[in-house]
Design an enzyme around this catalytic site. Sequence first.
Site, mmCIF file in Angstrom:
data_model
loop_
_atom_site.group_PDB
_atom_site.id
_atom_site.type_symbol
_atom_site.label_atom_id
_atom_site.label_comp_id
_atom_site.label_asym_id
_atom_site.label_seq_id
_atom_site.Cartn_x
_atom_site.Cartn_y
_atom_site.Cartn_z
ATOM 1 N N ARG A 212 3.999 87.811 -79.539
ATOM 2 C CA ARG A 212 3.263 88.297 -80.714
ATOM 3 C C ARG A 212 3.217 87.240 -81.823
ATOM 4 O O ARG A 212 2.252 87.190 -82.582
ATOM 5 C CB ARG A 212 3.900 89.581 -81.237
ATOM 6 C CG ARG A 212 3.508 90.769 -80.383
ATOM 7 C CD ARG A 212 4.064 92.054 -80.913
ATOM 8 N NE ARG A 212 3.337 93.187 -80.358
ATOM 9 C CZ ARG A 212 3.760 94.442 -80.400
ATOM 10 N NH1 ARG A 212 4.882 94.741 -80.995
ATOM 11 N NH2 ARG A 212 3.031 95.408 -79.871
ATOM 12 N N LYS B 207 4.716 108.014 -67.800
ATOM 13 C CA LYS B 207 4.291 109.369 -68.141
ATOM 14 C C LYS B 207 2.783 109.546 -68.107
ATOM 15 O O LYS B 207 2.041 108.853 -68.789
ATOM 16 C CB LYS B 207 4.824 109.741 -69.521
ATOM 17 C CG LYS B 207 6.304 110.053 -69.505
ATOM 18 C CD LYS B 207 6.889 110.108 -70.895
ATOM 19 C CE LYS B 207 6.374 111.304 -71.684
ATOM 20 N NZ LYS B 207 6.753 111.218 -73.110
ATOM 21 N N GLY C 287 2.796 97.434 -73.462
ATOM 22 C CA GLY C 287 3.918 96.531 -73.683
ATOM 23 C C GLY C 287 4.678 96.208 -72.407
ATOM 24 O O GLY C 287 5.010 95.047 -72.145
ATOM 25 N N GLY D 280 0.185 101.023 -78.249
ATOM 26 C CA GLY D 280 -0.327 102.288 -78.782
ATOM 27 C C GLY D 280 -1.721 102.149 -79.352
ATOM 28 O O GLY D 280 -2.586 103.007 -79.147
HETATM 29 P P1 ADP Z 1 3.173 100.268 -70.690
HETATM 30 O O1 ADP Z 1 4.210 99.931 -71.730
HETATM 31 O O2 ADP Z 1 2.669 99.063 -69.975
HETATM 32 O O3 ADP Z 1 2.067 101.120 -71.262
HETATM 33 P P2 ADP Z 1 4.647 102.556 -69.792
HETATM 34 O O4 ADP Z 1 5.481 102.491 -71.015
HETATM 35 O O5 ADP Z 1 3.709 103.673 -69.653
HETATM 36 O O6 ADP Z 1 3.887 101.170 -69.571
HETATM 37 O O7 ADP Z 1 5.606 102.629 -68.513
HETATM 38 C C1 ADP Z 1 6.516 101.618 -68.206
HETATM 39 C C2 ADP Z 1 7.702 102.153 -67.449
HETATM 40 O O8 ADP Z 1 7.306 102.937 -66.347
HETATM 41 C C3 ADP Z 1 8.555 101.040 -66.901
HETATM 42 O O9 ADP Z 1 9.781 101.008 -67.593
HETATM 43 C C4 ADP Z 1 8.733 101.403 -65.429
HETATM 44 O O10 ADP Z 1 10.056 101.233 -64.970
HETATM 45 C C5 ADP Z 1 8.359 102.860 -65.404
HETATM 46 N N1 ADP Z 1 7.920 103.304 -64.077
HETATM 47 C C6 ADP Z 1 6.954 102.797 -63.310
HETATM 48 N N2 ADP Z 1 6.895 103.407 -62.127
HETATM 49 C C7 ADP Z 1 7.865 104.342 -62.126
HETATM 50 C C8 ADP Z 1 8.342 105.294 -61.167
HETATM 51 N N3 ADP Z 1 7.772 105.422 -59.985
HETATM 52 N N4 ADP Z 1 9.372 106.090 -61.540
HETATM 53 C C9 ADP Z 1 9.950 105.967 -62.743
HETATM 54 N N5 ADP Z 1 9.559 105.092 -63.684
HETATM 55 C C10 ADP Z 1 8.530 104.279 -63.376
HETATM 56 MG MG MG Z 2 5.807 101.123 -72.602
#
Ligand code: ADP
Ligand code: MG
Length: 403
Positions: free
Chosen positions: A37, A202, A360, A384
């Site tokens: 960043r 999620k 992130g 976000g």
């Molecule tokens: P981003 O920050 O890129 O938007 P998220 O915050 O939505 O991504 O999700 C990231 C997290 O999702 C990571 O910490 C990863 O470990 C978790 N994750 C990915 N696949 C799974 C899974 N099958 N079960 C549990 N956690 C998962």
């Molecule tokens: Mg995240």
Amino acid sequence: MSLRTLQSTGDLTGKTVLVRSDFNVPFSNAVIADDGRIRASLPTLEYLIRAGAAVIVMSHLGRPDGVVDSTWSLEPVARRLGELLTVPVHFARDTVGPDADARRRALVPGEVLVLENLRFDARETSAAESDRLEFATQLTTGVDLLVSDGFGVVHRKHASVYDAARIVPSSAGLLVATETDILHRLTTDAARPYTVVLGGSKVSDKLGVIEHLLPRIDRLLIGGGMVFTFLAAQGHRVGASLCEVDRLDTVRGYLETAQKLGVGVILPTDIVVANTFAADADVTVTSSDAMEDTPYGASGVGLDIGPDTSRRFADLIRSSRTVFWNGPMGVFEMAAFAAGTRAVATALTEMDGLGVVGGGDSAAAVRAFGFPDSSFGHISTGGGASLEFLEGKSLPGLEVLGW
Ligand code: ADP
Ligand code: MG
């Protein structure tokens, strides 16, 4: 809907320019763990320095909640910025107090002053407009132009992001302009085929994005923890995998909508299932419609997409002209469950057209795999903020800049 840009602000020689950057970087043992960043802020700062302006930079770091807490001081960030820029970078121990005052007065064109963490002052994030206006007025005293360049915070109605931009002349910085331009393309005139790849933990975090983008895309690839809610919505058992049972109906609705729109929703055909959520777990690969037919039965937990799915996802990404990817395909933090995420990242670096990484954790994943940022069309700095943009929401920090 067009941002006021830096290029249209006129002669900046000798002007005092206040920049809102997003220096909210991760620390590990008091050392900056990822300076992405800070580096993303450089083009705007260098532009202003070249233009002959005296540059004051402000940012938040963490959530100190209006309390001065040296753990969240921006001093290490100012030091790092000093290493990355070739001009003197000063640091003020407050934002609108005596130290900032004295240093602002001593600042000369071509130099940079970094203010202390904005969130040491509760007025920065106050819900009361009068509080924010008071703080924003103090921040902008003696300032000729406010440049908003912290894309990660443009969805926030905060004093430095929103109110300050209404008090003095303001424009988007180069980072905010680029981010906005690219995300706008993802919602309007994206080149086809247009593929969206979603993962992460999620499904509830991504509902708005699915809803807004579904009518605009050709195919939706789903992996990560959220995929088990989709598989469960189709009637499959998912063992002990993440599953948001209160979202099953919503997800079924999306699957129907996608079918009506002719959008292909592509779910994994194979899954890496572990006996437990651990880096050294026992693992097996199973068909996604038979997740409980493993030695681990109903206690098996899906932690990555399988190799067949990785290949299929990679092919679909490589044959796309536009890809937006948000959310890891598996628990990439553990080597045993990183292959799916690595396959998607690799395919994005190989595609022709615009490949955008948002989120992130997704950005952290591609950097952890060793890909240089330049091997992607774009890596969004705002988790976000980019999701809210792609949900079609109006973002206060962009609206105030003319968007
Ligand atoms: P981003 O920050 O890129 O938007 P998220 O915050 O939505 O991504 O999700 C990231 C997290 O999702 C990571 O910490 C990863 O470990 C978790 N994750 C990915 N696949 C799974 C899974 N099958 N079960 C549990 N956690 C998962
Ligand atoms: Mg995240």
